[in-house]
Design a protein around this motif. Sequence first.
Motif, PDB file in Angstrom:
ATOM      1  N   GLY A  26       0.811  -1.208   0.000  1.00  0.00           N
ATOM      2  CA  GLY A  26       0.000   0.000   0.000  1.00  0.00           C
ATOM      3  C   GLY A  26       0.845   1.258   0.000  1.00  0.00           C
ATOM      4  N   LEU A  27       1.923   1.270   0.783  1.00  0.00           N
ATOM      5  CA  LEU A  27       2.822   2.424   0.790  1.00  0.00           C
ATOM      6  C   LEU A  27       3.600   2.532  -0.513  1.00  0.00           C
ATOM      7  CD1 LEU A  27       4.185   2.188   4.453  1.00  0.00           C
ATOM      8  CD2 LEU A  27       2.379   3.678   3.579  1.00  0.00           C
ATOM      9  N   THR A  28       3.942   1.382  -1.101  1.00  0.00           N
ATOM     10  CA  THR A  28       4.665   1.409  -2.381  1.00  0.00           C
ATOM     11  C   THR A  28       3.800   1.982  -3.491  1.00  0.00           C
ATOM     12  OG1 THR A  28       5.886  -0.545  -1.658  1.00  0.00           O
ATOM     13  CG2 THR A  28       6.000  -0.010  -3.998  1.00  0.00           C
ATOM     14  N   ALA A  29       2.483   1.783  -3.359  1.00  0.00           N
ATOM     15  CA  ALA A  29       1.584   2.299  -4.393  1.00  0.00           C
ATOM     16  C   ALA A  29       1.586   3.814  -4.484  1.00  0.00           C
ATOM     17  CB  ALA A  29       0.156   1.798  -4.130  1.00  0.00           C
ATOM     18  N   LEU A  30       2.152   4.487  -3.459  1.00  0.00           N
ATOM     19  CA  LEU A  30       2.274   5.936  -3.551  1.00  0.00           C
ATOM     20  C   LEU A  30       3.176   6.341  -4.716  1.00  0.00           C
ATOM     21  CD1 LEU A  30       2.696   6.767   0.245  1.00  0.00           C
ATOM     22  CD2 LEU A  30       0.682   7.184  -1.164  1.00  0.00           C
ATOM     23  N   LYS A  31       4.172   5.525  -5.005  1.00  0.00           N
ATOM     24  CA  LYS A  31       5.105   5.813  -6.096  1.00  0.00           C
ATOM     25  C   LYS A  31       4.870   4.925  -7.313  1.00  0.00           C
ATOM     26  CE  LYS A  31       7.289   8.874  -3.650  1.00  0.00           C
ATOM     27  NZ  LYS A  31       7.227  10.320  -4.008  1.00  0.00           N
ATOM     28  N   ALA A  32       4.374   3.689  -7.066  1.00  0.00           N
ATOM     29  CA  ALA A  32       4.148   2.740  -8.162  1.00  0.00           C
ATOM     30  C   ALA A  32       2.724   2.214  -8.055  1.00  0.00           C
ATOM     31  CB  ALA A  32       5.150   1.588  -8.099  1.00  0.00           C
ATOM     32  N   PRO A  33       1.791   2.690  -8.863  1.00  0.00           N
ATOM     33  CA  PRO A  33       0.390   2.244  -8.750  1.00  0.00           C
ATOM     34  C   PRO A  33       0.206   0.756  -8.960  1.00  0.00           C
ATOM     35  CG  PRO A  33       0.570   4.222 -10.121  1.00  0.00           C
ATOM     36  CD  PRO A  33       1.974   3.738  -9.885  1.00  0.00           C
ATOM     37  N   GLU A  34       1.142   0.085  -9.651  1.00  0.00           N
ATOM     38  CA  GLU A  34       0.995  -1.360  -9.881  1.00  0.00           C
ATOM     39  C   GLU A  34       0.984  -2.152  -8.578  1.00  0.00           C
ATOM     40  OE1 GLU A  34       3.480   0.451 -10.981  1.00  0.00           O
ATOM     41  OE2 GLU A  34       3.171   0.741 -13.144  1.00  0.00           O
ATOM     42  N   ALA A  35       1.589  -1.611  -7.517  1.00  0.00           N
ATOM     43  CA  ALA A  35       1.640  -2.322  -6.238  1.00  0.00           C
ATOM     44  C   ALA A  35       0.287  -2.356  -5.535  1.00  0.00           C
ATOM     45  CB  ALA A  35       2.684  -1.672  -5.322  1.00  0.00           C
ATOM     46  N   ALA A  36      -0.678  -1.612  -6.037  1.00  0.00           N
ATOM     47  CA  ALA A  36      -1.998  -1.618  -5.403  1.00  0.00           C
ATOM     48  C   ALA A  36      -2.690  -2.968  -5.537  1.00  0.00           C
ATOM     49  CB  ALA A  36      -2.873  -0.514  -6.005  1.00  0.00           C
ATOM     50  N   MET A  37      -2.406  -3.708  -6.601  1.00  0.00           N
ATOM     51  CA  MET A  37      -3.077  -4.995  -6.801  1.00  0.00           C
ATOM     52  C   MET A  37      -2.607  -6.051  -5.803  1.00  0.00           C
ATOM     53  SD  MET A  37      -3.247  -4.931 -10.962  1.00  0.00           S
ATOM     54  CE  MET A  37      -4.135  -6.468 -11.046  1.00  0.00           C
ATOM     55  N   PRO A  38      -1.279  -6.227  -5.554  1.00  0.00           N
ATOM     56  CA  PRO A  38      -0.888  -7.150  -4.471  1.00  0.00           C
ATOM     57  C   PRO A  38      -1.409  -6.718  -3.108  1.00  0.00           C
ATOM     58  CG  PRO A  38       0.971  -6.670  -5.908  1.00  0.00           C
ATOM     59  CD  PRO A  38      -0.127  -5.747  -6.302  1.00  0.00           C
ATOM     60  N   ALA A  39      -1.500  -5.397  -2.870  1.00  0.00           N
ATOM     61  CA  ALA A  39      -2.074  -4.934  -1.606  1.00  0.00           C
ATOM     62  C   ALA A  39      -3.531  -5.361  -1.480  1.00  0.00           C
ATOM     63  CB  ALA A  39      -1.950  -3.416  -1.511  1.00  0.00           C
ATOM     64  N   ALA A  40      -4.278  -5.288  -2.577  1.00  0.00           N
ATOM     65  CA  ALA A  40      -5.676  -5.722  -2.549  1.00  0.00           C
ATOM     66  C   ALA A  40      -5.793  -7.214  -2.274  1.00  0.00           C
ATOM     67  CB  ALA A  40      -6.352  -5.373  -3.872  1.00  0.00           C
ATOM     68  N   ALA A  41      -4.895  -8.008  -2.859  1.00  0.00           N
ATOM     69  CA  ALA A  41      -4.905  -9.452  -2.591  1.00  0.00           C
ATOM     70  C   ALA A  41      -4.628  -9.736  -1.120  1.00  0.00           C
ATOM     71  CB  ALA A  41      -3.881 -10.153  -3.480  1.00  0.00           C
ATOM     72  N   SER A  42      -3.710  -9.006  -0.505  1.00  0.00           N
ATOM     73  CA  SER A  42      -3.411  -9.200   0.917  1.00  0.00           C
ATOM     74  C   SER A  42      -4.607  -8.827   1.783  1.00  0.00           C
ATOM     75  CB  SER A  42      -2.195  -8.358   1.299  1.00  0.00           C
ATOM     76  OG  SER A  42      -1.071  -8.702   0.518  1.00  0.00           O
ATOM     77  N   ALA A  50      -8.393  -8.733  -5.215  1.00  0.00           N
ATOM     78  CA  ALA A  50      -8.862  -8.947  -3.844  1.00  0.00           C
ATOM     79  C   ALA A  50      -9.689 -10.225  -3.738  1.00  0.00           C
ATOM     80  CB  ALA A  50      -9.676  -7.738  -3.387  1.00  0.00           C
ATOM     81  N   TYR A  51     -10.565 -10.444  -4.707  1.00  0.00           N
ATOM     82  CA  TYR A  51     -11.383 -11.662  -4.692  1.00  0.00           C
ATOM     83  C   TYR A  51     -10.513 -12.904  -4.864  1.00  0.00           C
ATOM     84  CZ  TYR A  51     -15.615 -14.424  -5.384  1.00  0.00           C
ATOM     85  OH  TYR A  51     -16.615 -15.330  -5.240  1.00  0.00           O
ATOM     86  N   LEU A  52      -9.508 -12.798  -5.728  1.00  0.00           N
ATOM     87  CA  LEU A  52      -8.591 -13.922  -5.910  1.00  0.00           C
ATOM     88  C   LEU A  52      -7.789 -14.180  -4.635  1.00  0.00           C
ATOM     89  CD1 LEU A  52      -7.664 -15.924  -8.100  1.00  0.00           C
ATOM     90  CD2 LEU A  52      -5.828 -14.321  -8.659  1.00  0.00           C
ATOM     91  N   GLY A  53      -7.370 -13.110  -3.944  1.00  0.00           N
ATOM     92  CA  GLY A  53      -6.674 -13.287  -2.677  1.00  0.00           C
ATOM     93  C   GLY A  53      -7.541 -13.955  -1.634  1.00  0.00           C
TER      94      GLY A  53
END
Length: 437
Positions: A72-88, A187-190
């Motif tokens: 989630g914090l990484t998504a501040l600079k790289a929006p692609e990291a939002a998807m692993p955050a959603a899975a978590s 998120a649903y897949l996670g």
Amino acid sequence: MNEARNTVVELSAFSSKRAQSESAPAEPDGKTARQDRKPYALPTALPLRMRAWADGTRLFPGVIAVGAVVFGLTALKAPEAAMPAAASIGALFVLNKRIKLALAAAILAAALLWNQGAYPAIPCWFILGLTIAAIVTPRRLVPALFHPPRWTWVLMLALTIACHAAAFLVPEGKAAIFAIIGMPFTAYLGCGLARHLAMGDARLLTWGEHGLVPVTRDLLLGRITSGMLHDLAQPLNVISMANGNLAYIVEQLDIDARKKADLTDRIARIGTHTESAAYILGLFRGFGRDGNREPGTLNVRSALERAVAATKSNVRHHGVSVELAGDGLEHLLPAHHGALEMMAVAALLNAFAAYIGPDGERSKGLVRLVARLSPAFLTVSVQCLDEDGAVVGGPMLDHATLWLVEHVALAVSGDFRCHHRDRNGTRFLIRLGRDDI
């Protein structure tokens, strides 16, 4: 009988000695009452938690929570990291880790408010909103949400891969759009992956105040009971034979007709209770087994009737009645009769508990078992209604029992779903594939 009496005497003597030792006055050597107490013992839940940490079942949700915060914090600079955050976040939702979700939401909110340049980073706000939604969503919706058709998981995986790849390939300014689109799918897949892992290792769902101890005790009690059935059947046969001989003797006696009728009535009551006990033993012996009975008798009705008979002495009281309905009651189940009986017993035990309040107050109502046939499946729904026909809610089935019963259903290519309630009052849905097509 003498051995049993001696054992009782020994236990009574031991209890009296222990009571005397605990109530004895302090020793004259100056020891206080506090010094005479037993050494401090660890709480029951602490050893279970230590063992859970040792085998990694406690580390698993913690690492996922750390991953949600880091991504989630990484998504501040790289929006692609939002998807692993959603899975978590989806995984923590399935594992019911609300405290960890609340901590992650607090950290993300603080980071967003602290970093003024993060306001354009819309995926981060979506992550925060998804975390809050996971906290407030009722747990009763989990069984209904994560029993979709199997092709749904393949579709979610394909959409997740597509959105993740597009977020890397498109220009930097448009990556956030694909990250936001892919977050619900991820998120649903996670959620599905975490639930599958938790179903494979039941400790992830059952470690807590009591852990697996009650479930293990019940399993061992069942095995002990199956071994004792023969020992119980022998004296029961003796009682039945003696009762028959006594009836013959009373018929031959030349006594007053009124006394003879009274004795005959008592003998008949003894015979009735003996037959009831023999029937209960028969339920124990044949529980969950197809047995060697005639295949023509192994239908849905007989499985449900045996399940009702096996559970009526547990949590059911006289104010709760049971009704069997539907067009599938006469459907033959020679191969899955025992599996349906086990699933129905698990559902009925929880359904009857809905009519007993936390303070022990009992309410009246109706439990309906509706069996219906479709072109491909046999479906049995367990519905809970009160005496006015309104829907009755109740406690959820514990995770360990649900895990075991779900695997029983999977073994026979079936499905066992637990619902909190719906508009028809359905608490459980049992589905078996038809083997006659």
